[in-house]
Design a protein around this motif. Structure first.
Motif, PDB file in Angstrom:
ATOM      1  N   SER A 287     -10.259   1.765  -4.828  1.00  0.00           N
ATOM      2  CA  SER A 287      -9.423   2.810  -5.428  1.00  0.00           C
ATOM      3  C   SER A 287      -9.491   2.775  -6.938  1.00  0.00           C
ATOM      4  O   SER A 287      -9.362   3.799  -7.596  1.00  0.00           O
ATOM      5  CB  SER A 287      -7.965   2.657  -5.021  1.00  0.00           C
ATOM      6  OG  SER A 287      -7.863   2.261  -3.723  1.00  0.00           O
TER       7      SER A 287
ATOM      8  N   MET B  15      -4.132   0.123  -9.319  1.00  0.00           N
ATOM      9  CA  MET B  15      -4.973  -0.765  -8.521  1.00  0.00           C
ATOM     10  C   MET B  15      -5.900  -1.574  -9.426  1.00  0.00           C
ATOM     11  O   MET B  15      -6.142  -2.755  -9.179  1.00  0.00           O
ATOM     12  CB  MET B  15      -5.801   0.045  -7.515  1.00  0.00           C
ATOM     13  CG  MET B  15      -4.999   0.631  -6.372  1.00  0.00           C
ATOM     14  SD  MET B  15      -4.214  -0.611  -5.344  1.00  0.00           S
ATOM     15  CE  MET B  15      -2.508  -0.323  -5.673  1.00  0.00           C
TER      16      MET B  15
ATOM     17  N   TRP C 180       1.318 -11.451   6.515  1.00  0.00           N
ATOM     18  CA  TRP C 180       0.013 -11.284   5.880  1.00  0.00           C
ATOM     19  C   TRP C 180      -0.156 -12.287   4.746  1.00  0.00           C
ATOM     20  O   TRP C 180      -1.206 -12.878   4.576  1.00  0.00           O
ATOM     21  CB  TRP C 180      -0.105  -9.845   5.340  1.00  0.00           C
ATOM     22  CG  TRP C 180      -1.447  -9.536   4.789  1.00  0.00           C
ATOM     23  CD1 TRP C 180      -2.516  -9.051   5.468  1.00  0.00           C
ATOM     24  CD2 TRP C 180      -1.875  -9.696   3.431  1.00  0.00           C
ATOM     25  NE1 TRP C 180      -3.579  -8.901   4.620  1.00  0.00           N
ATOM     26  CE2 TRP C 180      -3.215  -9.289   3.365  1.00  0.00           C
ATOM     27  CE3 TRP C 180      -1.256 -10.139   2.266  1.00  0.00           C
ATOM     28  CZ2 TRP C 180      -3.947  -9.307   2.188  1.00  0.00           C
ATOM     29  CZ3 TRP C 180      -1.980 -10.172   1.090  1.00  0.00           C
ATOM     30  CH2 TRP C 180      -3.312  -9.745   1.060  1.00  0.00           C
TER      31      TRP C 180
ATOM     32  N   VAL D 117      -7.805  -6.734   8.694  1.00  0.00           N
ATOM     33  CA  VAL D 117      -6.479  -6.481   8.101  1.00  0.00           C
ATOM     34  C   VAL D 117      -6.279  -7.327   6.848  1.00  0.00           C
ATOM     35  O   VAL D 117      -5.671  -6.902   5.870  1.00  0.00           O
ATOM     36  CB  VAL D 117      -5.373  -6.779   9.133  1.00  0.00           C
ATOM     37  CG1 VAL D 117      -3.994  -6.574   8.528  1.00  0.00           C
ATOM     38  CG2 VAL D 117      -5.541  -5.921  10.363  1.00  0.00           C
ATOM     39  N   MET D 118      -6.820  -8.562   6.893  1.00  0.00           N
ATOM     40  CA  MET D 118      -6.646  -9.439   5.736  1.00  0.00           C
ATOM     41  C   MET D 118      -7.423  -8.922   4.526  1.00  0.00           C
ATOM     42  O   MET D 118      -6.956  -9.005   3.400  1.00  0.00           O
ATOM     43  CB  MET D 118      -7.135 -10.862   6.059  1.00  0.00           C
ATOM     44  CG  MET D 118      -6.403 -11.559   7.172  1.00  0.00           C
ATOM     45  SD  MET D 118      -4.615 -11.542   7.003  1.00  0.00           S
ATOM     46  CE  MET D 118      -4.381 -12.710   5.692  1.00  0.00           C
ATOM     47  N   ILE D 119      -8.613  -8.418   4.788  1.00  0.00           N
ATOM     48  CA  ILE D 119      -9.468  -8.011   3.665  1.00  0.00           C
ATOM     49  C   ILE D 119      -9.097  -6.626   3.146  1.00  0.00           C
ATOM     50  O   ILE D 119      -9.259  -6.344   1.959  1.00  0.00           O
ATOM     51  CB  ILE D 119     -10.952  -8.046   4.095  1.00  0.00           C
ATOM     52  CG1 ILE D 119     -11.340  -9.481   4.419  1.00  0.00           C
ATOM     53  CG2 ILE D 119     -11.849  -7.528   2.997  1.00  0.00           C
ATOM     54  CD1 ILE D 119     -12.758  -9.617   4.863  1.00  0.00           C
TER      55      ILE D 119
ATOM     56  N   VAL E 159      -0.268  -2.673  -3.350  1.00  0.00           N
ATOM     57  CA  VAL E 159      -1.175  -2.097  -2.348  1.00  0.00           C
ATOM     58  C   VAL E 159      -0.393  -1.700  -1.106  1.00  0.00           C
ATOM     59  O   VAL E 159      -0.573  -0.608  -0.557  1.00  0.00           O
ATOM     60  CB  VAL E 159      -2.294  -3.093  -1.971  1.00  0.00           C
ATOM     61  CG1 VAL E 159      -3.232  -2.470  -0.967  1.00  0.00           C
ATOM     62  CG2 VAL E 159      -3.047  -3.535  -3.190  1.00  0.00           C
TER      63      VAL E 159
ATOM     64  N   ALA F 200       0.745  -7.722  -7.162  1.00  0.00           N
ATOM     65  CA  ALA F 200      -0.448  -6.908  -6.929  1.00  0.00           C
ATOM     66  C   ALA F 200      -0.529  -6.493  -5.468  1.00  0.00           C
ATOM     67  O   ALA F 200      -0.807  -5.333  -5.144  1.00  0.00           O
ATOM     68  CB  ALA F 200      -1.699  -7.700  -7.337  1.00  0.00           C
TER      69      ALA F 200
ATOM     70  N   SER G 197      -5.089 -10.202 -10.068  1.00  0.00           N
ATOM     71  CA  SER G 197      -5.392 -11.101  -8.943  1.00  0.00           C
ATOM     72  C   SER G 197      -6.601 -11.982  -9.193  1.00  0.00           C
ATOM     73  O   SER G 197      -6.675 -13.086  -8.647  1.00  0.00           O
ATOM     74  CB  SER G 197      -5.644 -10.292  -7.673  1.00  0.00           C
ATOM     75  OG  SER G 197      -4.675  -9.318  -7.508  1.00  0.00           O
TER      76      SER G 197
ATOM     77  N   TRP H 299      -9.196  -2.136  -0.715  1.00  0.00           N
ATOM     78  CA  TRP H 299      -8.552  -0.938  -1.227  1.00  0.00           C
ATOM     79  C   TRP H 299      -8.298  -1.040  -2.732  1.00  0.00           C
ATOM     80  O   TRP H 299      -8.468  -0.084  -3.477  1.00  0.00           O
ATOM     81  CB  TRP H 299      -7.243  -0.686  -0.471  1.00  0.00           C
ATOM     82  CG  TRP H 299      -6.824   0.723  -0.588  1.00  0.00           C
ATOM     83  CD1 TRP H 299      -5.762   1.199  -1.290  1.00  0.00           C
ATOM     84  CD2 TRP H 299      -7.486   1.854  -0.045  1.00  0.00           C
ATOM     85  NE1 TRP H 299      -5.716   2.556  -1.203  1.00  0.00           N
ATOM     86  CE2 TRP H 299      -6.764   2.980  -0.443  1.00  0.00           C
ATOM     87  CE3 TRP H 299      -8.635   2.027   0.749  1.00  0.00           C
ATOM     88  CZ2 TRP H 299      -7.136   4.274  -0.081  1.00  0.00           C
ATOM     89  CZ3 TRP H 299      -9.008   3.297   1.114  1.00  0.00           C
ATOM     90  CH2 TRP H 299      -8.268   4.403   0.705  1.00  0.00           C
ATOM     91  N   MET H 300      -7.902  -2.229  -3.143  1.00  0.00           N
ATOM     92  CA  MET H 300      -7.666  -2.453  -4.571  1.00  0.00           C
ATOM     93  C   MET H 300      -8.930  -2.152  -5.360  1.00  0.00           C
ATOM     94  O   MET H 300      -8.897  -1.450  -6.373  1.00  0.00           O
ATOM     95  CB  MET H 300      -7.313  -3.931  -4.759  1.00  0.00           C
ATOM     96  CG  MET H 300      -6.061  -4.219  -5.535  1.00  0.00           C
ATOM     97  SD  MET H 300      -5.972  -5.990  -5.826  1.00  0.00           S
ATOM     98  CE  MET H 300      -4.753  -6.505  -4.687  1.00  0.00           C
TER      99      MET H 300
ATOM    100  N   SER I 148      -3.848  -4.290 -10.813  1.00  0.00           N
ATOM    101  CA  SER I 148      -3.591  -5.297  -9.773  1.00  0.00           C
ATOM    102  C   SER I 148      -4.791  -6.207  -9.601  1.00  0.00           C
ATOM    103  O   SER I 148      -4.654  -7.424  -9.457  1.00  0.00           O
ATOM    104  CB  SER I 148      -3.290  -4.624  -8.436  1.00  0.00           C
ATOM    105  OG  SER I 148      -2.200  -3.770  -8.544  1.00  0.00           O
TER     106      SER I 148
ATOM    107  N   PRO J 278      -6.514  -4.892   2.056  1.00  0.00           N
ATOM    108  CA  PRO J 278      -5.862  -4.654   0.766  1.00  0.00           C
ATOM    109  C   PRO J 278      -6.769  -4.921  -0.439  1.00  0.00           C
ATOM    110  O   PRO J 278      -6.728  -4.184  -1.425  1.00  0.00           O
ATOM    111  CB  PRO J 278      -4.677  -5.623   0.783  1.00  0.00           C
ATOM    112  CG  PRO J 278      -4.383  -5.831   2.211  1.00  0.00           C
ATOM    113  CD  PRO J 278      -5.712  -5.791   2.893  1.00  0.00           C
ATOM    114  N   TYR J 279      -7.581  -5.976  -0.318  1.00  0.00           N
ATOM    115  CA  TYR J 279      -8.487  -6.271  -1.437  1.00  0.00           C
ATOM    116  C   TYR J 279      -9.521  -5.169  -1.583  1.00  0.00           C
ATOM    117  O   TYR J 279      -9.828  -4.717  -2.690  1.00  0.00           O
ATOM    118  CB  TYR J 279      -9.190  -7.615  -1.220  1.00  0.00           C
ATOM    119  CG  TYR J 279      -8.237  -8.780  -1.172  1.00  0.00           C
ATOM    120  CD1 TYR J 279      -7.713  -9.306  -2.346  1.00  0.00           C
ATOM    121  CD2 TYR J 279      -7.852  -9.331   0.034  1.00  0.00           C
ATOM    122  CE1 TYR J 279      -6.829 -10.362  -2.315  1.00  0.00           C
ATOM    123  CE2 TYR J 279      -6.968 -10.390   0.082  1.00  0.00           C
ATOM    124  CZ  TYR J 279      -6.460 -10.897  -1.097  1.00  0.00           C
ATOM    125  OH  TYR J 279      -5.576 -11.939  -1.048  1.00  0.00           O
TER     126      TYR J 279
ATOM    127  N   THR K 113      -3.016 -15.015  -4.203  1.00  0.00           N
ATOM    128  CA  THR K 113      -3.059 -13.713  -4.868  1.00  0.00           C
ATOM    129  C   THR K 113      -1.678 -13.354  -5.406  1.00  0.00           C
ATOM    130  O   THR K 113      -0.670 -13.670  -4.778  1.00  0.00           O
ATOM    131  CB  THR K 113      -3.505 -12.633  -3.867  1.00  0.00           C
ATOM    132  OG1 THR K 113      -4.658 -13.098  -3.190  1.00  0.00           O
ATOM    133  CG2 THR K 113      -3.819 -11.333  -4.576  1.00  0.00           C
TER     134      THR K 113
END
Lengths: 322, 321
Positions: free
Chosen positions: A58, A291, B188, A47-49, B144, B140, A298, A54-55, A294, A51-52, B136
């Motif tokens: 995508s 994305m 999160w 779950v933590m990874i 997401v 951003a 980041s 997906w960024m 983003s 979003p990264y 982060t």
């Protein structure tokens, strides 16, 4: 004294016994169950990874693939079109061709790079200047004796209890009065006096013996020599920690940049991102571009974190628990 | 001795070779002034001015030459507290959010710290991963999440649920879901930071205590209850207070995920309206600057009172023992 050991001895013993803090009981066996207990942690890691992941993925998908329902987990083909699409032609519309991130903002000099440059410039200026004036003040507060010192220090510490949004409206009006809206001044100057930095560095300096400074004075060193030659080198670990915190905090700052910029060319990355999202709201085709932006926003702070990880964790422990 | 030399601090008295420690003159003020001047102009003044503004009527209509027009006494505060339904909504939303985010955040960070406490290679990697969101860019990440919680079939959560035959759900337009979603995002993003603080706290507990407890026959549960928890209390207070202060200031998630039509914030029926977004809305969308300043001071008062209660509570709990 009722104890057999002196206090110093107890302390020494304590230090010897202190290990990494984790303690394994030799009488309890590591079982298979304890390995199974790790499974939730690994699931959470996903779950933590996610979003990264997906960024990144995508931003490398084609417009066509972005519109697929349900979305694909792995991009079928990695393309750079969301960053720069060679097929894009501003005069004629083509289906499935997106204006790449670096092709947007044609009226802006440098396009998207402009936001990156704004962010870097603002960030580096604030970090350097705020540490400089903060450490000067901390030196004076901790090693000089003068009237009103306690009062000044109390006000500085007390200000940390006030949420910064309290001064938001007058701060904005002040910028307006100075004519600083949409300029770098509004970004940099109000961000310079950081009470926490003075507090932290002063605390750090109190652990450095006054004799060091006095000896230098007796040898005829000026106050500025003492600051540059003695205080700054001693403060280095604390300064590094504060530098990392300030840099990351300022990079991700959003509300203040949002209210002081109305013209697009002065936006920093977070504001540019929010504008990008609001302009292409709902259109799934632009998500790849968003994305990508983003990701670019980041990366610098994450890179800074990785580069300075040791100082970082130590800094948190220092500032949080002292 | 010429006066200028006397004033400069590098000067050492010729007679004794010593100089009084407190004899620091102009350089003291030279070194202090950059910070203090900036601090007065950009930190102290805005806070005081905001207090003054909060007693004024100051909006787009009544300010022909950019100046507040007239005191309203406690009028702004009275409206806020007794008449403004949107503000009440913002307050109750924020309260629910803060309670949820802080309590769950504490539990999450402490459990993470306990399970990643051992200094192994895999734990070190996991700690980094859990900490990553803290560095982060919030915007951003929110973008997401915006995709994850999209209402149509392209939304990630909906796509995952469609495997089980669930029809797409409008996550961000279902009123009761707004705050849980924001709490999830804060977990999160923030659990890793608390974890690092708890890890530092755990590491400062001498292993000796545990060894003694084992010899006395204490099991893992008892060791946790009677050694770890009490010794972690200072860290808990710190994590709790900073967590509360941070949670009260939530803005980005609401601003980006819950816009209402044009020029307003808060989502459908203000389901996600919070204090700072409402302050932004009043000040910069509606241009009611006096009113917005009053909101800011209410925010300060709330944060102040809650932190004090938290401190007092933990103190009195310690006295009890």
């Amino acid at each position: 004294m009722s104890t057999l050991l002196s206090k110093a001895e107890i302390k020494r013993n304590d230090k010897l016994m202190e290990r990494s803090g984790s303690f394994k009981n030799p009488f309890e066996r590591q079982s298979r169950a304890s390995k199974l207990r790790r499974i939730p942690i690994y699931l959470l890691t996903v779950v933590m990874i996610a979003p990264y992941y997906w960024m990144i993925t995508s931003s490398l998908k084609s417009v066509k693939e972005l519109q697929v329902v349900p979305p694909t987990l792995f991009p079928k083909k990695l393309i750079w079109g969301n960053y720069y699409d060679t097929r894009f032609n501003p005069t004629s519309f083509q289906q499935d061709v997106m204006q790449g991130l670096f092709q947007r903002y044609p009226d802006l000099k440098f396009g998207f790079f402009r936001f990156m440059m704004n962010s870097f410039f603002v960030n580096i200026s604030i970090t350097c200047l705020t540490l400089f004036i903060g450490s000067l003040a901390a030196y004076v507060v901790s090693k000089h004796r003068f009237k009103g010192k306690k009062g000044i220090y109390l006000v500085i510490i007390g200000s940390m209890m006030i949420p910064w949004q309290v001064g938001l409206i007058p701060g904005f009006l002040l910028m307006d009065k100075f004519g600083w809206l949409n300029t770098f001044w509004a970004y940099i100057v109000p961000a310079l006096p950081k009470a926490f930095i003075v507090f932290f560095l002063t605390q750090y300096l109190t652990s450095i013996p006054d004799e060091l400074v006095e000896a230098a004075r007796i040898d005829g060193a000026t106050e500025f020599t003492i600051y540059f030659r003695i205080i700054l080198p001693l403060l280095k670990p604390a300064l590094i920690a504060m530098m990392i915190f300030t840099a990351i905090g300022e990079w991700n700052n959003f509300l203040w940049p949002l209210i002081i910029t109305t013209s697009q060319d002065m936006a920093t990355l977070p504001v540019a991102l929010a504008n990008l999202k609001n302009s292409g709201a709902g259109n799934i085709g632009t998500q790849g571009v968003i994305m990508g932006a983003s990701l670019i926003t980041s990366i610098p702070t994450i890179a800074l974190y990785f580069a300075t990880q040791k100082h970082f964790i130590r800094g948190i422990a220092l500032s949080g628990l002292k | 001795m010429p006066k200028s030399v006397k004033e400069s601090t590098g000067d050492v008295s010729r007679k004794t070779g010593f100089r009084k420690f407190s004899d620091v003159g102009i350089s003291t003020y030279l070194m202090l002034s950059p910070f203090v001047l900036l601090f007065i102009v950009f930190s102290v003044y805005p806070v005081l001015a905001s207090l003054r503004l909060s007693f004024m009527r100051y909006n787009a209509i009544c300010n022909p030459d950019q100046s507040p027009c007239g005191s309203v006494g406690f009028g702004n505060y009275a409206t806020l507290i007794f008449h403004d339904d949107r503000f009440h909504k913002a307050l109750s939303n924020t309260a629910i959010y803060v309670v949820g985010a802080v309590i769950l955040g504490m539990i999450a960070s402490l459990s993470l710290a306990l399970s990643l406490q051992e200094d192994t290679k895999s734990n070190r990697i996991l700690r980094v991963i859990f900490f990553l969101p803290s560095v982060t860019s919030g915007i951003a990440v929110v973008l997401v999440w915006g995709w994850v919680f999209r209402g149509d079939g392209v939304g990630l959560l909906n796509a995952m649920l469609s495997v089980f035959g669930v029809h797409p759900i409008e996550w961000l337009a279902t009123t009761w879901m707004a705050i849980p979603i924001l709490i999830f995002m804060s977990l999160w993003g923030g659990a890793g930071f608390g974890m690092i603080l708890f890890l530092a706290g755990l590491n400062s507990i001498p292993a000796m205590y545990y060894e003694a407890a084992v010899i006395d026959g204490a099991g893992p549960k008892q060791r946790f209850r009677y050694i770890t928890l009490p010794l972690l209390r200072p860290v808990m207070v710190y994590v709790g207070i900073t967590g509360i202060i941070g949670a009260f200031q939530i803005f980005e998630g609401v601003y980006l995920l819950f816009p209402t039509s044009v020029g307003s914030i808060g989502g459908l029926r203000d389901m996600a309206l919070m204090i700072v977004p409402y302050l932004y809305d009043s000040g910069f969308n509606k241009f009611r600057l006096g009113y917005a300043s009053a909101i800011a001071w209410v925010l300060f008062a709330i944060i102040f009172i809650v932190s004090m209660i938290n401190l007092k509570l933990t103190r009195s709990l310690e006295d009890l023992k």
